[in-house]
Design an enzyme around this catalytic site. Structure first.
Site, PDB file in Angstrom:
ATOM      1  N   VAL A   1       0.872  -1.171   0.000  1.00 47.73           N
ATOM      2  CA  VAL A   1       0.000   0.000   0.000  1.00 47.73           C
ATOM      3  C   VAL A   1       0.911   1.223   0.000  1.00 47.73           C
ATOM      4  CG1 VAL A   1      -1.820   1.271   1.196  1.00 47.73           C
ATOM      5  CG2 VAL A   1      -1.799  -1.234   1.267  1.00 47.73           C
TER       6      VAL A   1
ATOM      7  N   ASP B   1       6.959   2.570  -2.584  1.00 48.87           N
ATOM      8  CA  ASP B   1       7.993   3.542  -2.244  1.00 48.87           C
ATOM      9  C   ASP B   1       8.134   4.641  -3.281  1.00 48.87           C
ATOM     10  OD1 ASP B   1       8.517   2.151   0.050  1.00 48.87           O
ATOM     11  OD2 ASP B   1      10.156   0.970  -0.813  1.00 48.87           O
TER      12      ASP B   1
ATOM     13  N   TRP C   1       2.057   2.227   6.344  1.00 45.99           N
ATOM     14  CA  TRP C   1       2.103   1.371   5.166  1.00 45.99           C
ATOM     15  C   TRP C   1       3.318   1.543   4.282  1.00 45.99           C
ATOM     16  CZ3 TRP C   1       0.050  -2.966   3.873  1.00 45.99           C
ATOM     17  CH2 TRP C   1      -1.084  -3.387   4.583  1.00 45.99           C
ATOM     18  N   SER C   2       3.727   0.390   3.747  1.00 47.74           N
ATOM     19  CA  SER C   2       4.733   0.277   2.703  1.00 47.74           C
ATOM     20  C   SER C   2       4.526  -1.089   2.066  1.00 47.74           C
ATOM     21  CB  SER C   2       6.146   0.443   3.256  1.00 47.74           C
ATOM     22  OG  SER C   2       7.092   0.344   2.230  1.00 47.74           O
ATOM     23  N   ARG C   3       5.516  -1.984   2.219  1.00 48.71           N
ATOM     24  CA  ARG C   3       5.445  -3.339   1.663  1.00 48.71           C
ATOM     25  C   ARG C   3       5.578  -4.337   2.811  1.00 48.71           C
ATOM     26  NH1 ARG C   3       6.782  -5.243  -3.551  1.00 48.71           N
ATOM     27  NH2 ARG C   3       7.368  -3.091  -4.018  1.00 48.71           N
TER      28      ARG C   3
END
Length: 281
Positions: A172, A175, A249-251
């Site tokens: 979500v 980067d 959120w990121s990975r």
């Protein structure tokens, strides 16, 4: 006699809809007199109907100006029809032209993705309701789902661009994307469930379901959560569902992750169903 003839002439000059209305009432109003005619209209009018406004009022309220519905024109007595209501709840209706929420509904068009509430349900919400959708869930039929806690503002959100599910992974706000501050948009606390997470038998590529392999694999999932600042919730070795919680959120997931302690897991699978990390798609 002259007075009776004048009354008959005035009656004939009255609009047809007023003559029909007088014919339906037992105590028809006189053929002249604005107040009396208005009283008859109020007696027989539908509670949902509105009397035709004057041409000036039609010009002020109609989106098309003084033309009115049916092209009556400023001098033709055209009127503006009531807008069609969109039903939002048991006792809530909002006119379509004031709803203003159609363009605010989030976008999600890719196959196998879904939302809860569904997109059709979101499309029935007002802009205000879309600004506070409770426990929003976005999922993929094969890979898992994410559920955001509390109220989430989903207005104008392009879910196609923001969220991506892969085998044993969810992203979500990649980067490379601009990301809203923590706690806003979708960049906030959420519960994640990823499907089909099993260790694989090295020779056959089949899931290892014995207790020892499941325990070792759960240890790996816990370590992955610790490294990514996620909170491990549970792992079900029977269904392969891995549940954890994140604050931003990121990975997240197992893609690209390796663990030397997981000696029983195959690194490649070989049947097209492996993810290259010892897990099965």
């Amino acid at each position: 006699r002259r007075h009776q003839q004048q009354q008959q002439q005035q009656q004939q000059r009255r609009p047809v809809h007023q003559q029909q209305r007088d014919a339906l009432t037992d105590d028809a109003p006189p053929a002249f007199g604005t107040d009396a005619a208005a009283g008859a209209a109020a007696t027989h009018a539908s509670p949902y109907a509105q009397p035709p406004p004057s041409p000036a009022a039609a010009a002020a309220t109609s989106p098309a100006g003084a033309r009115g519905v049916g092209g009556g024109g400023a001098g033709g007595g055209g009127f503006v029809a009531n807008p069609k209501p969109v039903r939002l709840g048991a006792d809530e209706q909002v006119p379509l032209f004031t709803l203003g929420a159609v363009s605010a509904v989030p976008t999600l068009t890719r196959p196998h993705y879904y939302t809860e509430p569904s997109l059709s349900e979101l499309a029935q919400m007002s802009a205000e309701q879309l600004s506070r959708v409770v426990d929003l869930r976005v999922g993929h039929d094969r890979y898992g789902w994410v559920q955001w806690h509390g109220a989430t503002d989903v207005r104008h959100i392009d879910l196609d661009d923001i969220i991506e599910f892969n085998a044993h992974e969810v992203v979500v706000y990649d980067d490379d994307q601009p990301k809203p501050p923590v706690g806003t948009g979708l960049n906030k606390q959420a519960l994640v469930c990823l499907y089909h997470c099993w260790p694989l038998e090295r020779a056959t590529g089949e899931p290892l379901r014995d207790a020892a392999s499941a325990a070792k694999y759960e240890k790996r999932l816990r370590k992955t959560c610790d490294k990514s600042d996620a909170r491990f919730i549970s792992y079900n070795p029977r269904t392969g569902e891995w549940l954890f919680e994140v604050d931003h959120w990121s990975r997240y997931g197992l893609a690209g992750d390796s663990d030397s302690d997981d000696d029983d897991a195959d690194a490649g699978g070989g049947d097209g169903d492996s993810n290259g990390d010892g897990t099965r798609r």
